[in-house]
Scaffold this motif. Structure first.
Motif, PDB file in Angstrom:
ATOM      1  N   ARG A   2     -38.955 -11.370 -45.317  1.00  0.00           N
ATOM      2  CA  ARG A   2     -37.685 -10.720 -45.055  1.00  0.00           C
ATOM      3  C   ARG A   2     -37.858  -9.589 -44.045  1.00  0.00           C
ATOM      4  O   ARG A   2     -38.936  -9.005 -43.927  1.00  0.00           O
ATOM      5  CB  ARG A   2     -37.138 -10.134 -46.357  1.00  0.00           C
ATOM      6  N   THR A   3     -36.767  -9.279 -43.315  1.00  0.00           N
ATOM      7  CA  THR A   3     -36.765  -8.115 -42.431  1.00  0.00           C
ATOM      8  C   THR A   3     -35.454  -7.366 -42.636  1.00  0.00           C
ATOM      9  O   THR A   3     -34.455  -7.971 -43.056  1.00  0.00           O
ATOM     10  CB  THR A   3     -36.847  -8.526 -40.939  1.00  0.00           C
ATOM     11  N   LEU A 183     -30.245  -8.869 -57.203  1.00  0.00           N
ATOM     12  CA  LEU A 183     -31.084  -7.669 -57.050  1.00  0.00           C
ATOM     13  C   LEU A 183     -32.450  -7.953 -56.428  1.00  0.00           C
ATOM     14  O   LEU A 183     -32.943  -7.162 -55.630  1.00  0.00           O
ATOM     15  CB  LEU A 183     -31.244  -6.961 -58.402  1.00  0.00           C
ATOM     16  N   ILE A 184     -33.058  -9.067 -56.770  1.00  0.00           N
ATOM     17  CA  ILE A 184     -34.400  -9.324 -56.226  1.00  0.00           C
ATOM     18  C   ILE A 184     -34.388  -9.581 -54.724  1.00  0.00           C
ATOM     19  O   ILE A 184     -35.437  -9.558 -54.081  1.00  0.00           O
ATOM     20  CB  ILE A 184     -35.095 -10.512 -56.922  1.00  0.00           C
ATOM     21  N   TYR A 185     -33.189  -9.823 -54.157  1.00  0.00           N
ATOM     22  CA  TYR A 185     -33.109 -10.031 -52.707  1.00  0.00           C
ATOM     23  C   TYR A 185     -32.840  -8.726 -51.975  1.00  0.00           C
ATOM     24  O   TYR A 185     -32.682  -8.717 -50.750  1.00  0.00           O
ATOM     25  CB  TYR A 185     -32.018 -11.060 -52.369  1.00  0.00           C
ATOM     26  N   LEU A 186     -32.756  -7.632 -52.722  1.00  0.00           N
ATOM     27  CA  LEU A 186     -32.542  -6.311 -52.107  1.00  0.00           C
ATOM     28  C   LEU A 186     -33.809  -5.490 -52.253  1.00  0.00           C
ATOM     29  O   LEU A 186     -34.441  -5.497 -53.318  1.00  0.00           O
ATOM     30  CB  LEU A 186     -31.415  -5.562 -52.829  1.00  0.00           C
ATOM     31  N   PRO A 187     -34.165  -4.704 -51.217  1.00  0.00           N
ATOM     32  CA  PRO A 187     -35.250  -3.743 -51.400  1.00  0.00           C
ATOM     33  C   PRO A 187     -34.833  -2.744 -52.490  1.00  0.00           C
ATOM     34  O   PRO A 187     -33.635  -2.494 -52.688  1.00  0.00           O
ATOM     35  CB  PRO A 187     -35.339  -3.043 -50.036  1.00  0.00           C
ATOM     36  N   ARG A 235     -40.995 -16.021 -50.980  1.00  0.00           N
ATOM     37  CA  ARG A 235     -41.007 -15.308 -49.688  1.00  0.00           C
ATOM     38  C   ARG A 235     -39.685 -14.595 -49.403  1.00  0.00           C
ATOM     39  O   ARG A 235     -39.603 -13.783 -48.491  1.00  0.00           O
ATOM     40  CB  ARG A 235     -41.313 -16.290 -48.552  1.00  0.00           C
ATOM     41  N   LEU A 236     -38.664 -14.916 -50.168  1.00  0.00           N
ATOM     42  CA  LEU A 236     -37.346 -14.310 -49.901  1.00  0.00           C
ATOM     43  C   LEU A 236     -37.069 -13.084 -50.758  1.00  0.00           C
ATOM     44  O   LEU A 236     -36.109 -12.370 -50.524  1.00  0.00           O
ATOM     45  CB  LEU A 236     -36.242 -15.350 -50.167  1.00  0.00           C
ATOM     46  N   ILE A 237     -37.898 -12.848 -51.765  1.00  0.00           N
ATOM     47  CA  ILE A 237     -37.586 -11.754 -52.691  1.00  0.00           C
ATOM     48  C   ILE A 237     -38.417 -10.505 -52.369  1.00  0.00           C
ATOM     49  O   ILE A 237     -39.441 -10.585 -51.694  1.00  0.00           O
ATOM     50  CB  ILE A 237     -37.818 -12.165 -54.169  1.00  0.00           C
ATOM     51  N   TYR A 238     -37.943  -9.386 -52.863  1.00  0.00           N
ATOM     52  CA  TYR A 238     -38.710  -8.136 -52.812  1.00  0.00           C
ATOM     53  C   TYR A 238     -39.305  -7.961 -54.202  1.00  0.00           C
ATOM     54  O   TYR A 238     -38.644  -7.465 -55.107  1.00  0.00           O
ATOM     55  CB  TYR A 238     -37.803  -6.963 -52.446  1.00  0.00           C
TER      56      TYR A 238
END
Ligand SMILES: C[S@@+](CC[C@H](N)C(=O)[O-])C[C@H]1O[C@@H](n2cnc3c(N)ncnc32)[C@H](O)[C@@H]1O
Length: 290
Positions: A2-3, A183-187, A235-238
């Motif tokens: 992610r960026t 939530l896991i897709y957000l820093p 690879r998509l989660i924080y």
């Protein structure tokens, strides 16, 4: 990887996770005695392309959603959380709440599916291409929302509360908030900002339902990255430590509880899918502002 500021549609990046979970709901909801049913999920999956139709028709037996070590657990997780959040929203409506905000709505079709009381407004926040795919697909299939549905195309890492209020949301009225599969897709810092914003926009009587996940142990994350099933997802989660929702809102005067998914399945009288330990990281939270 992610960026900051990365973008997507329904077939790419984080957007594709909306399709993946809709496919899990479609498959898991087929059993007559499933904890929940989302017949509209199948419409999205069929519209997404022939490879998805093949999955639904049973022509891809090795698909990640069908593997015993990942897929079957994932299906069970998805359909159980569908039930939890359906019940939450129906209960919120029964208390008289008529403003509902679905954050990262993805292919959540509850605006079209649940029996909303008259006067209910459902705000759906997600990336524009994801919301468009949902609307166009359901319109084409002849479905209409059962509440007033407002699309709010935003990036939830940015200033979305203004966009929500510009679309008619009234912070002086109680509201119900849904944070499912987000939530896991957000820093972690963006998650705190999101909680701050919900807290600031919530009148007394508001309630929130949240799905959260304890961080995956490093070894498990590495194993998943190497496996067929979850590699893209990891690879998509924080996968980082972050605020725990019950404690965060509890410190600001909200009351509530959380239940681990495994315990919730037991409450529903459901046998756990084989190898379900990993799911015990997932927990479901409901908090209410007195
Ligand atoms: C796993 S899907 C969950 C969708 C839906 N809540 C559900 O449970 O079916 C994750 C969704 O989060 C959305 N999402 C993730 N990060 C986002 C962001 N920064 N801004 C807007 N939407 C975001 C994606 O577009 C995707 O639709």
């Amino acid at each position: 990887m992610r960026t900051d500021g990365d973008s997507w549609d329904i077939n790419t990046g984080v957007g594709s996770t909306a399709l993946f979970v809709a496919a899990a709901r479609a498959l898991a909801g087929r059993a007559a005695d499933a904890p929940a049913h989302d017949p509209l999920a199948e419409i999205f999956v069929r519209a997404a392309g022939p490879e998805w139709v093949d999955l639904l028709e049973g022509r891809v037996p090795g698909h990640p959603l069908l593997t015993p070590d990942f897929g079957m657990q994932f299906q069970q997780h998805q359909i159980a959380r569908t039930r939890y959040f359906d019940d939450f929203l129906n209960a919120a409506a029964a208390t008289g709440i008529r403003q509902v905000v679905i954050l990262a709505a993805g292919l959540d079709a509850r605006a079209y599916r649940l029996p909303w009381p008259d006067g209910t407004v459902v705000y759906e926040l997600d990336r524009p291409q994801v919301l468009e795919f949902k609307r166009e697909t359901l319109t084409e299939a002849g479905h209409k929302p059962r509440a007033q549905r407002h699309e709010v195309p935003v990036d939830l890492r940015e200033d979305w509360p203004n966009a929500l209020c510009e679309n008619g949301f009234d912070p002086s009225l109680p509201s119900a908030w849904l944070v499912e599969g987000l939530l896991i897709y957000l820093p972690p810092a963006a998650q705190d900002q999101l909680f701050d914003a919900i807290d600031a926009l919530s009148a007394p009587g508001s309630r929130i339902a949240i799905e959260q996940m304890d961080p995956l142990p490093e070894a498990a994350a590495t194993a998943m990255a190497d496996s067929d099933g979850g590699s893209d997802w990891v690879r998509l989660i924080y996968n980082e430590p972050r605020s725990e929702a019950t404690a965060w809102f509890g410190a600001r005067g909200w009351t509530g509880e959380r239940v681990y998914l495994t315990d919730y399945l037991q409450e529903l009288g459901r046998p756990l899918a084989d190898g379900v330990q990993q799911q015990s990281l997932i927990n479901l939270v409901t908090v209410v502002r007195p």
